[in-house]
Enzyme design. Sequence first.
Site: not given
Length: 775
Positions: A82, A9
Amino acid sequence: MINNLIIVESPAKAKTIEKFLGKDYHVSSSMGHIRDLEKKDFGIDIKDNFKPRYIVPEDKKKIVSELKKLVGESKTVWLASDEDREGEAIAWHLSEVLKLDSSRTRRIVFHEITKEAILDAIKNYRTIDHNLVDAQQARRILDRIVGFEISPILWRKIKPSLSAGRVQSVAVRLIVEREREINDFVSTSSFKITGRFIVKDKNGKISELEAELSKKFATKKEALDFLNKCAKAKFTIKDISTKPSKKSPSPPFTTSTLQQEASRKLGYSVSQTMMIAQKLYESGKITYMRTDSVNLSQLALNSASKIITSEFGKDYLNIKAYKTKTKGAQEAHEAIRPTYLDKDTIQGNNSEKKLYELIWKRTIASQMSDAQLEKTSITIDISGSEERFIASGEVLKFDGFLKVYFESTDDEQEDEKQGLLPPLNIGELLQYKTIDAVERFTHYPPRYTEASLVRKLEELGIGRPSTYAPTISTIQNRGYVLKTDKAGKARDYTVLNLTNEKVTESKKSELYGSEKSKLFPDNIGMIVNDFLVEYFTEILDYNFTANVEKEFDEIASGNRNWTEMISGFYKKFHPTVESTLKKSEPNKGERILGKDPATGKPVIVKMGRYGAVAQIGENATDEKSEKPRFASLRKGQNLESITLEEALELFKLPRSLGMFEEAEMVVGIGKFGPYVRHKSAFYSLKKGVDDPYLIESDRAIELIREKREIEKNKVIKEYKEEPGLKVLNGRWGPYISFNKENYKIPKNVDPAALKLEDCMNIIKNSSDKKKPKKK
DNA sequence: CAGTGAGCGAGCTTCCGCTTGACTT
């Protein structure tokens, strides 16, 4: 050709991971979500079973096309977003948008950024968890429905551009309700009794013992009676007890606890803390700063263990794992800690250094031993009275973690504890030196600071680490809430003093209730809040988020269908929206405060078109009748608590200060505070120096001359050929102003030497970069 | 951008949660 493409990310994370892995791996980042619900036309097809319409936002198109290109050159794609609801959704959106083929796509997760953790993750790859993705879609769609159906009601009923949402509206509610608690609070006073006794040791050395009476007296008379009783009383040591106690360190930082401590210890706002932490993270100095986890990696624990042992000794070491107590924590990351614990300080600017040191200390302290204390309590009997004095002392036997870190509290008035008490024996007689009865007042609950509001929201399970700071900004930007200071008020209190068997009474004065950087609700916030609480009671309930989170969890575990959940919610929610649009009328907060003593006309406050306003006289009914006078309420004045006196004050401004250079000077209070207006120019009054109600003409003229002097020095250069072009001295140093636009002067250029064509060149070079200005 | 307090109407605003830029007048 790339063998393995890993997508994470954050770019900083990508950089770190790439270092761990060999040439076989290329690591890239998605910069968070790459798709979202379309903003126009609601983005959801309610009729088509709540089908979401996802689009790639403009600012993400470049990232997506770059990723597409990389995917085309790669054999295997590893989706390493995540391990939480949002992360799983990001992985899914990536696989959809990049049209990833399931045979060469793998989903991996890791909680720590270490080589072992990543290699381990790669061994244990899986596929995308669609239940988790659905839970995220339900969360996203519910928030869109709530936000985009309620906000337009506010535009129509109250004011354009207002907003409501699952998180922000509850945040505002907390502040509004706290303010009302404070307004309704009735302070009571009581008398606290403190005795000072003289203690002589074996060698005749004299010391003092301070003790407090276990009872407080409600009235002055009772306190006085007690002191008179004490005048000739005997004081005997009745009991001495010593108890060991301990203090334990706090767990390592999460986003919310970091924000709280940085606010208390360093005075940073929530957004300041996050910006500084972001810098530290990007330069590799700390782990990820948006986290709800208190967990430390094994690597960090090993390193902490080494440092504590070598710096402080084995006695100070106590390695332990902390468990989160936070509702709805998703723990996709580690706690916030220094990347390299052996560095107790870093290079960087001052605020970065301070925040880093705070994080370092907290992390190290979390793995240190408890502090050992010894608490002593001495009970003193009073002859002829049932009451007892208690003296208490606290001695630190072993400092443990306190050697490096002490957590602050929000409690503003903490009692100072005595340290070591003098050696005494049971049965010993004491002589008093003085006994005081001091009037103390109960205090209203404290207003929220940004950081204490975050803590409350976290406690309620509302909002996420990535949204605390933006939420705090939103409620201020909408004008619901104001962050400001409040001056204290003076208050008299009574002190009774007993010395040498004589009681004397005196009055003392103290300042109370002064507050710094606290959150105050503004009138629009109160009106919107009352409206929402009345018509959308369920959404505004402090447990609403916790309740829907339970349903999201059921979806995530595969026990519930997301569209059924949303449809169930919508069936209840939407009719409320319809009926509210039809019947509701917001309360304008109108109150009649009383009569204007000068004219006898009624004084009213209410919400007007441009904000809260005070009014003297009735609204005009026809052309002939007299119009009412208006005055805007000041920042921080609330419709529901303003008094008649305060409202009448408002009409004293603007007022004339007489003539200067054949023009009138008028003093008033505007958007940017008190000002003097003269010849249609504005001169700000000096904060903390000038009072608009008291200022006189001499001082006003001084202010005008002062500003003119600054103005005179403002112009460095002007050009005859280009009247719109000037080189000026500004707040941030010299700059070029051209047709009302401003341009930076390059560092190595002498502004006084700029020729016309130099300026034009600077303007031309910087104009390409100009972006549309944001409000 | 500091004063205003009539009224009309077009076109706009808005959520939460992931992430980092580009930017300081």
